[in-house]
Scaffold this motif. Structure first.
Motif, PDB file in Angstrom:
ATOM      1  N   ARG A 145       8.299   9.154  15.680  1.00  0.00           N
ATOM      2  CA  ARG A 145       8.557   7.969  16.495  1.00  0.00           C
ATOM      3  C   ARG A 145      10.007   7.977  16.962  1.00  0.00           C
ATOM      4  O   ARG A 145      10.901   8.457  16.278  1.00  0.00           O
ATOM      5  CB  ARG A 145       8.244   6.696  15.727  1.00  0.00           C
ATOM      6  CG  ARG A 145       9.073   6.504  14.485  1.00  0.00           C
ATOM      7  CD  ARG A 145       8.582   5.285  13.693  1.00  0.00           C
ATOM      8  NE  ARG A 145       9.241   5.232  12.417  1.00  0.00           N
ATOM      9  CZ  ARG A 145      10.300   4.467  12.157  1.00  0.00           C
ATOM     10  NH1 ARG A 145      10.787   3.682  13.081  1.00  0.00           N
ATOM     11  NH2 ARG A 145      10.847   4.473  10.968  1.00  0.00           N
ATOM     12  N   ALA A 146      10.194   7.444  18.158  1.00  0.00           N
ATOM     13  CA  ALA A 146      11.534   7.368  18.736  1.00  0.00           C
ATOM     14  C   ALA A 146      12.249   6.138  18.191  1.00  0.00           C
ATOM     15  O   ALA A 146      11.688   5.044  18.155  1.00  0.00           O
ATOM     16  CB  ALA A 146      11.447   7.299  20.253  1.00  0.00           C
TER      17      ALA A 146
ATOM     18  N   MET B 134       0.846  -1.178   0.000  1.00  0.00           N
ATOM     19  CA  MET B 134       0.000   0.000   0.000  1.00  0.00           C
ATOM     20  C   MET B 134       0.885   1.232   0.000  1.00  0.00           C
ATOM     21  O   MET B 134       1.796   1.341   0.796  1.00  0.00           O
ATOM     22  CB  MET B 134      -0.872  -0.022   1.260  1.00  0.00           C
ATOM     23  CG  MET B 134      -1.679   1.219   1.444  1.00  0.00           C
ATOM     24  SD  MET B 134      -2.715   1.181   2.920  1.00  0.00           S
ATOM     25  CE  MET B 134      -1.519   1.464   4.188  1.00  0.00           C
ATOM     26  N   SER B 135       0.642   2.192  -0.870  1.00  0.00           N
ATOM     27  CA  SER B 135       1.443   3.401  -0.843  1.00  0.00           C
ATOM     28  C   SER B 135       0.607   4.546  -0.272  1.00  0.00           C
ATOM     29  O   SER B 135      -0.609   4.572  -0.399  1.00  0.00           O
ATOM     30  CB  SER B 135       1.960   3.745  -2.225  1.00  0.00           C
ATOM     31  OG  SER B 135       0.916   4.234  -3.015  1.00  0.00           O
ATOM     32  N   PHE B 136       1.303   5.475   0.337  1.00  0.00           N
ATOM     33  CA  PHE B 136       0.668   6.564   1.066  1.00  0.00           C
ATOM     34  C   PHE B 136       0.129   7.631   0.134  1.00  0.00           C
ATOM     35  O   PHE B 136       0.738   7.984  -0.855  1.00  0.00           O
ATOM     36  CB  PHE B 136       1.682   7.176   2.030  1.00  0.00           C
ATOM     37  CG  PHE B 136       1.142   8.356   2.778  1.00  0.00           C
ATOM     38  CD1 PHE B 136       0.183   8.177   3.737  1.00  0.00           C
ATOM     39  CD2 PHE B 136       1.586   9.627   2.513  1.00  0.00           C
ATOM     40  CE1 PHE B 136      -0.321   9.259   4.444  1.00  0.00           C
ATOM     41  CE2 PHE B 136       1.097  10.719   3.206  1.00  0.00           C
ATOM     42  CZ  PHE B 136       0.138  10.528   4.178  1.00  0.00           C
ATOM     43  N   ASP B 137      -0.983   8.151   0.503  1.00  0.00           N
ATOM     44  CA  ASP B 137      -1.602   9.264  -0.197  1.00  0.00           C
ATOM     45  C   ASP B 137      -2.053  10.239   0.887  1.00  0.00           C
ATOM     46  O   ASP B 137      -2.864   9.879   1.743  1.00  0.00           O
ATOM     47  CB  ASP B 137      -2.785   8.746  -1.016  1.00  0.00           C
ATOM     48  CG  ASP B 137      -3.543   9.830  -1.755  1.00  0.00           C
ATOM     49  OD1 ASP B 137      -3.220  11.017  -1.598  1.00  0.00           O
ATOM     50  OD2 ASP B 137      -4.472   9.465  -2.489  1.00  0.00           O
ATOM     51  N   SER B 138      -1.534  11.473   0.885  1.00  0.00           N
ATOM     52  CA  SER B 138      -1.884  12.426   1.937  1.00  0.00           C
ATOM     53  C   SER B 138      -3.380  12.723   1.929  1.00  0.00           C
ATOM     54  O   SER B 138      -3.956  13.033   2.963  1.00  0.00           O
ATOM     55  CB  SER B 138      -1.069  13.710   1.812  1.00  0.00           C
ATOM     56  OG  SER B 138      -1.381  14.377   0.612  1.00  0.00           O
TER      57      SER B 138
ATOM     58  N   ASP C 260       3.098   5.751   4.836  1.00  0.00           N
ATOM     59  CA  ASP C 260       2.507   4.432   5.062  1.00  0.00           C
ATOM     60  C   ASP C 260       2.430   4.103   6.550  1.00  0.00           C
ATOM     61  O   ASP C 260       1.456   3.508   7.007  1.00  0.00           O
ATOM     62  CB  ASP C 260       3.315   3.355   4.329  1.00  0.00           C
ATOM     63  CG  ASP C 260       3.120   3.407   2.826  1.00  0.00           C
ATOM     64  OD1 ASP C 260       2.142   4.052   2.369  1.00  0.00           O
ATOM     65  OD2 ASP C 260       3.931   2.809   2.100  1.00  0.00           O
ATOM     66  N   GLU C 261       3.458   4.495   7.315  1.00  0.00           N
ATOM     67  CA  GLU C 261       3.435   4.252   8.757  1.00  0.00           C
ATOM     68  C   GLU C 261       2.305   5.038   9.424  1.00  0.00           C
ATOM     69  O   GLU C 261       1.673   4.546  10.357  1.00  0.00           O
ATOM     70  CB  GLU C 261       4.777   4.643   9.386  1.00  0.00           C
ATOM     71  CG  GLU C 261       5.907   3.706   9.054  1.00  0.00           C
ATOM     72  CD  GLU C 261       7.262   4.226   9.499  1.00  0.00           C
ATOM     73  OE1 GLU C 261       8.168   3.380   9.660  1.00  0.00           O
ATOM     74  OE2 GLU C 261       7.438   5.454   9.677  1.00  0.00           O
ATOM     75  N   SER C 262       2.039   6.242   8.932  1.00  0.00           N
ATOM     76  CA  SER C 262       0.945   7.056   9.473  1.00  0.00           C
ATOM     77  C   SER C 262      -0.396   6.362   9.273  1.00  0.00           C
ATOM     78  O   SER C 262      -1.219   6.282  10.194  1.00  0.00           O
ATOM     79  CB  SER C 262       0.908   8.430   8.800  1.00  0.00           C
ATOM     80  OG  SER C 262       2.086   9.144   9.051  1.00  0.00           O
ATOM     81  N   ILE C 263      -0.614   5.859   8.071  1.00  0.00           N
ATOM     82  CA  ILE C 263      -1.869   5.156   7.781  1.00  0.00           C
ATOM     83  C   ILE C 263      -1.970   3.886   8.623  1.00  0.00           C
ATOM     84  O   ILE C 263      -3.027   3.585   9.188  1.00  0.00           O
ATOM     85  CB  ILE C 263      -1.985   4.832   6.269  1.00  0.00           C
ATOM     86  CG1 ILE C 263      -2.025   6.126   5.441  1.00  0.00           C
ATOM     87  CG2 ILE C 263      -3.196   3.951   5.987  1.00  0.00           C
ATOM     88  CD1 ILE C 263      -3.221   7.015   5.699  1.00  0.00           C
TER      89      ILE C 263
END
Length: 160
Positions: A35-36, A1-5, A78-81
């Motif tokens: 993220r740490a 899956m690729s990110f889309d704002s 992608d991590e945000s989604i």
């Protein structure tokens, strides 16, 4: 899956429309904070960010990065989604599991599954029907699983 704002914005708007504005705000804050990551992992996986960070520290004559230091890096799109998807799934699973546990406890102790809140002498009491709440939470969980099924590895089958 690729990110889309636009996808991120759409999800946040839908959460707000569904009266989950507090959840949307918490998730958005988490995404903005980043993220740490331990420096050693940053050095291995994000070489360019590690070098940029080390360069900024050198320019300001600060101490070199140590292996036990922690860096905060932004989430990728992608991590945000995935953060949002995971939070929604966890919320739905928790809603169902908590209501099912309360219903199971009431049944096991031969109690009526309707809970009354308030003092009937002072106010009109509020009621919660655990059977109805459990069914609604189950439907919500199934809907969330269906909507988020692409790319999510659920371990929640044991809840059923």
């Amino acid at each position: 899956m690729s990110f889309d704002s636009d996808q991120y914005t759409h999800i946040m708007e839908r959460l707000k429309e569904a009266e989950l504005g507090d959840l949307a705000s918490q998730l958005d804050q988490e995404v903005r904070q980043g993220r740490a990551v331990p420096e050693e992992k940053l050095k291995q996986e994000q070489q360019s960010q590690y070098e940029a960070r080390a360069s900024r520290l050198a320019e300001t004559k600060l101490q070199r990065l140590g292996e036990s230091d922690v860096a905060v890096i932004p989430y990728t799109g992608d991590e945000s989604i995935e953060l949002i998807r995971g939070a929604l799934l966890t919320l739905a699973e928790t809603m169902y599991a908590s209501r099912k546990a309360a219903l199971d406890t009431a049944v096991a102790h031969e109690m009526h599954p309707t809970i009354e809140f308030g003092d009937p002498d002072l106010e009109t009491p509020s009621y919660i029907d655990l059977e109805e709440e459990t069914v609604q939470a189950r439907v919500a969980l199934e809907l969330v699983r269906e909507l988020l099924s692409e790319g999510i590895d659920t371990q929640a089958e044991a809840i059923r």
